[in-house]
Write a protein that holds these residues in place. Structure first.
Motif, PDB file in Angstrom:
ATOM      1  N   UNK A   3      -1.737  -9.316  -3.868  1.00 37.47           N
ATOM      2  CA  UNK A   3      -0.950  -7.733  -3.250  1.00 37.47           C
ATOM      3  C   UNK A   3      -1.925  -7.207  -2.151  1.00 37.47           C
ATOM      4  N   UNK A   4      -1.626  -6.948  -1.195  1.00 41.98           N
ATOM      5  CA  UNK A   4      -2.342  -6.289   0.122  1.00 41.98           C
ATOM      6  C   UNK A   4      -1.841  -5.020   0.120  1.00 41.98           C
ATOM      7  N   UNK A   5      -2.562  -3.895  -0.119  1.00 36.46           N
ATOM      8  CA  UNK A   5      -2.024  -2.574   0.268  1.00 36.46           C
ATOM      9  C   UNK A   5      -2.848  -1.923   1.449  1.00 36.46           C
ATOM     10  N   UNK A   6      -2.162  -1.351   2.345  1.00 37.79           N
ATOM     11  CA  UNK A   6      -2.238  -1.018   3.395  1.00 37.79           C
ATOM     12  C   UNK A   6      -2.133   0.373   3.880  1.00 37.79           C
ATOM     13  N   UNK A   7      -3.029   1.458   4.223  1.00 32.71           N
ATOM     14  CA  UNK A   7      -2.964   2.719   4.628  1.00 32.71           C
ATOM     15  C   UNK A   7      -3.347   2.673   5.979  1.00 32.71           C
ATOM     16  N   UNK A  50      -1.758 -12.582   1.388  1.00 29.93           N
ATOM     17  CA  UNK A  50      -0.905 -11.746   0.402  1.00 29.93           C
ATOM     18  C   UNK A  50       0.527 -12.209   0.481  1.00 29.93           C
ATOM     19  N   UNK A  51       1.009 -12.383  -1.050  1.00 30.52           N
ATOM     20  CA  UNK A  51       2.457 -12.330  -1.131  1.00 30.52           C
ATOM     21  C   UNK A  51       3.356 -11.244  -1.047  1.00 30.52           C
ATOM     22  N   UNK A  52       2.857 -10.030  -1.366  1.00 32.70           N
ATOM     23  CA  UNK A  52       3.453  -8.878  -1.081  1.00 32.70           C
ATOM     24  C   UNK A  52       2.485  -7.886  -0.440  1.00 32.70           C
ATOM     25  N   UNK A  53       3.043  -7.080   0.793  1.00 37.65           N
ATOM     26  CA  UNK A  53       2.231  -6.345   1.248  1.00 37.65           C
ATOM     27  C   UNK A  53       2.843  -4.843   1.053  1.00 37.65           C
ATOM     28  N   UNK A  54       2.140  -3.977   0.846  1.00 36.98           N
ATOM     29  CA  UNK A  54       2.563  -2.513   0.608  1.00 36.98           C
ATOM     30  C   UNK A  54       1.838  -1.669   1.607  1.00 36.98           C
ATOM     31  N   UNK A  85       7.404  -0.675   1.568  1.00 41.35           N
ATOM     32  CA  UNK A  85       7.082   0.683   2.330  1.00 41.35           C
ATOM     33  C   UNK A  85       6.924   1.651   0.950  1.00 41.35           C
ATOM     34  N   UNK A  86       5.856   2.559   0.621  1.00 44.39           N
ATOM     35  CA  UNK A  86       6.156   3.226  -0.479  1.00 44.39           C
ATOM     36  C   UNK A  86       5.256   4.839  -0.115  1.00 44.39           C
ATOM     37  N   UNK A 109       6.062  -0.414  -7.991  1.00 47.90           N
ATOM     38  CA  UNK A 109       5.318  -1.312  -7.173  1.00 47.90           C
ATOM     39  C   UNK A 109       5.021  -2.606  -8.304  1.00 47.90           C
ATOM     40  N   UNK A 110       4.267  -2.191  -9.298  1.00 48.20           N
ATOM     41  CA  UNK A 110       4.061  -3.162 -10.232  1.00 48.20           C
ATOM     42  C   UNK A 110       5.275  -4.041 -10.549  1.00 48.20           C
ATOM     43  N   UNK A 111       6.449  -3.242 -10.739  1.00 49.19           N
ATOM     44  CA  UNK A 111       7.622  -4.042 -10.901  1.00 49.19           C
ATOM     45  C   UNK A 111       8.210  -5.032  -9.776  1.00 49.19           C
TER      46      UNK A 111
END
Length: 453
Positions: A3-7, A50-54, A85-86, A109-111
Motif C-alpha cells: 500500500x502506498x499512501x499519498x498526501x 503498490x497494489x493499492x494507492x490511497x 480516496x479517503x 482502508x484496512x478492509x
C-alpha cells in the motif's frame, strides 16, 4: 498487500492523514510506503510497487491537487492498481478512483487492503487509535514552523477530536459528521506527541475542527500534554461563540502554552453570518479578539469575504476590521481572497438564499458554481486571488500583500463611488506567533502547488 499512501496538502504540516492510516495498515500486516507531495516528488518506483494507492483528501486544496495525482497514476498504471480516496472530501470525490471513504476511514482502508471493503463511503465508527507511523514521512524540518519574535520552532499537527457538534452551513465537516464528534484516545495522542517531541517539535497545532466542542476533554488534553512536555506551545481552532462562552478557561490555557486561536470569523455582515448559521456577530468577533488578547493570546481569524450575499461595503468593513483590531500580522493574505465553496452535499445547496445564484456543477473544481449578483464582486475576488497566490509563491512580505489588496479594494470603491480610504497606517511588526505556511485548506492551489503534482 503493498500500500502506498499519498498526501497532497495538509496545511504545511507533516500529514497525520498518512501517518494514522499507515499505523492501522501496518498493524494488520500490510506493507506500507508513504509520499507527501508537499515535501517531496511522487515516487514513481513506489507507484509501480503498490497494489493499492490511497490518496488523502482531507480538505479542498488537497482534493484539487489529488485529481492530478490520480490522473498521473492512471496514465502510468491504468487499471492494474486500485486507488482509494479517503478523508473528509472523499465521499463526493469525482476523480477516477475505485474506493471512496470519509469520516473515520482507517479501518475501512484496512478492509479495502484485505479485499473485504464494506462499501461504506462515510464511516463514523469509534476507533482505537495506534500511535501514528510518522517514521514513513520526511522529517519535521521539511514542514511549516512556528514563527514568533524572530525565532523559529519546529511544529507538528495532532488531533484530539474529529468532527464537530455544530452545523455551520458552509463547512464541509457536518456533511460527513452530521453534528457528531469522535474522540482520539489520550494514550495514543500522548504517544504521538512524545515521538514528535523526540523529532524536535516544540509547537503543536491541534487540528480539531473545534477544540472546544467538549471543553472538559479539551482542558484535560492540554493539561496532560503540558504535564508531559512543558516546553511545548500550541494553537487551537475554536468558534467565536466558544471563545466568548468560556471566559474562565483562557488564563489557564495561556499558562499551558496556548499562543493563538484560529477562529472562523468569516464575515462581519449580519446577513452573511445568518445565512451561514455562524452563531456570532461582528461585535462578538471584536470582543473575542479583545478577550483573548487580554490573556496574552492572539486570534488568527479565518475569513470568507466572497459569498453571494457579501457586498463591496462588507469587504471594505472586513479590511478595516483587520486594520483597526491590529490583525494584519494575524491574517494570512489568502484569507482576503476566499470564495465560498459548494462541494457536493453542502448544507447551503437547498437553502432558498442560495438557489438564485447557482450556475451548475463544475467537476474540475469539485464545486457547484455560483455567480454574484454584482459582477464587480466576482472580478474583485479574481484580482485578489491572483495577487495573493502570486505573492505567496514568491515569498512576498504579508504586510505588503495586505497593502496591495487594500489598493485593489480602494480602486473598486472609487469606481463604485464609495468614499473609502485605501491607505491605512501600518502597524509596526510585533513578532506575533504564526505558522510559516501561507496557504489555507479551502483555497485554490497555487501555480507552485500544481507544479509539484
Amino acid at each position: 498487500m503493498r500500500v502506498l499512501l499519498v498526501s497532497c496538502y495538509e496545511l504545511g504540516h507533516q500529514p497525520l492523514h498518512v501517518a494514522s492510516p499507515a499505523a492501522f495498515l501496518r498493524g494488520a500486516g500490510h506493507e506500507v510506503r508513504a509520499c507527501d507531495l508537499a515535501a517531496e516528488p511522487l515516487d514513481e518506483a513506489a507507484v509501480d510497487w503498490a497494489e493499492l494507492i490511497g490518496v488523502a483528501v482531507p480538505m479542498h486544496t488537497a482534493m484539487r491537487l489529488a485529481q492530478g495525482v490520480v490522473e498521473r497514476v492512471r496514465r502510468r498504471r491504468g487499471a492494474s492498481v486500485d486507488i482509494a480516496a479517503y478523508g473528509l472530501y472523499a465521499p463526493h470525490c469525482t476523480a477516477d478512483v475505485d474506493h471512496r471513504v470519509g469520516g473515520e476511514y482507517e479501518e475501512e482502508l484496512v478492509g479495502i487492503a484485505g479485499g473485504a471493503p464494506s462499501g461504506r463511503t462515510v464511516v463514523l465508527d469509534r476507533l482505537r487509535f495506534p500511535t501514528p507511523a510518522r517514521d514513513l514521512l520526511p522529517p519535521l524540518e521539511r514542514y511549516a514552523r512556528l514563527l514568533i519574535g524572530g525565532e523559529e520552532r519546529l511544529a507538528a499537527a495532532v488531533d484530539a477530536t474529529r468532527g464537530c457538534v455544530h452545523r455551520c452551513r458552509h463547512c464541509p465537516v457536518p456533511v460527513v459528521y452530521d453534528g457528531r464528534i469522535r474522540v482520539v484516545g489520550r494514550e495514543p495522542l500522548l504517544e504521538d506527541v512524545a515521538q514528535l517531541h523526540r523529532m524536535g517539535a516544540r509547537h503543536l497545532s491541534f487540528g480539531d475542527p473545534d477544540f472546544l466542542n467538549a471543553v472538559p476533554h479539551a482542558l484535560a488534553t492540554a493539561r496532560a500534554v503540558h504535564a508531559a512536555f512543558g516546553d511545548l506551545t500550541f494553537d487551537i481552532t475554536a468558534k467565536v461563540e466558544h471563545i466568548l462562552d468560556n471566559p474562565e478557561i483562557w488564563d489557564e490555557l495561556a499558562s499551558l502554552g496556548l499562543l493563538f486561536v484560529v477562529s472562523a470569523v468569516e464575515s462581519l455582515s449580519p446577513r452573511v453570518l445568518e445565512v451561514l448559521d455562524k452563531g456570532h456577530s461582528a461585535a462578538g468577533a471584536r470582543r473575542a479578539v479583545a478577550l483573548l488578547r487580554a490573556h496574552g493570546i492572539e486570534m488568527r481569524p479565518s475569513l470568507l469575504p466572497f459569498t453571494p450575499w457579501s457586498t463591496l461595503p462588507d469587504y471594505l468593513e472586513l479590511l478595516d476590521f483587520v486594520s483597526a483590531c491590529d490583525l494584519v500580522e494575524n491574517v494570512d493574505p489568502v484569507q482576503l481572497s476566499i470564495r465560498l465553496l459548494l462541494p457536493q452535499g453542502s448544507l447551503l445547496l437547498d437553502r432558498p438564499e442560495m438557489r438564485p445564484h447557482l450556475r451548475g456543477w463544475e467537476p474540475a473544481s469539485f464545486s457547484h458554481v455560483w455567480q454574484h449578483p454584482e459582477a464587480t464582486m466576482d472580478a474583485l475576488q479574481r484580482e485578489v486571488a491572483t495577487l495573493v497566490a502570486t505573492d505567496a509563491d514568491s515569498g512576498a512580505d504579508p504586510a505588503g500583500t495586505h497593502a496591495r489588496v487594500r489598493e485593489l479594494a480602494g480602486g473598486a470603491a472609487a469606481a463604485a463611488g464609495l468614499g473609502w480610504e485605501a491607505d491605512a497606517a501600518p502597524s509596526p511588526p510585533r513578532g506575533r506567533p504564526r505558522l510559516s505556511e501561507p496557504w489555507f485548506c479551502c483555497a485554490e492551489p497555487t501555480d507552485r502547488q500544481l507544479g509539484a503534482i
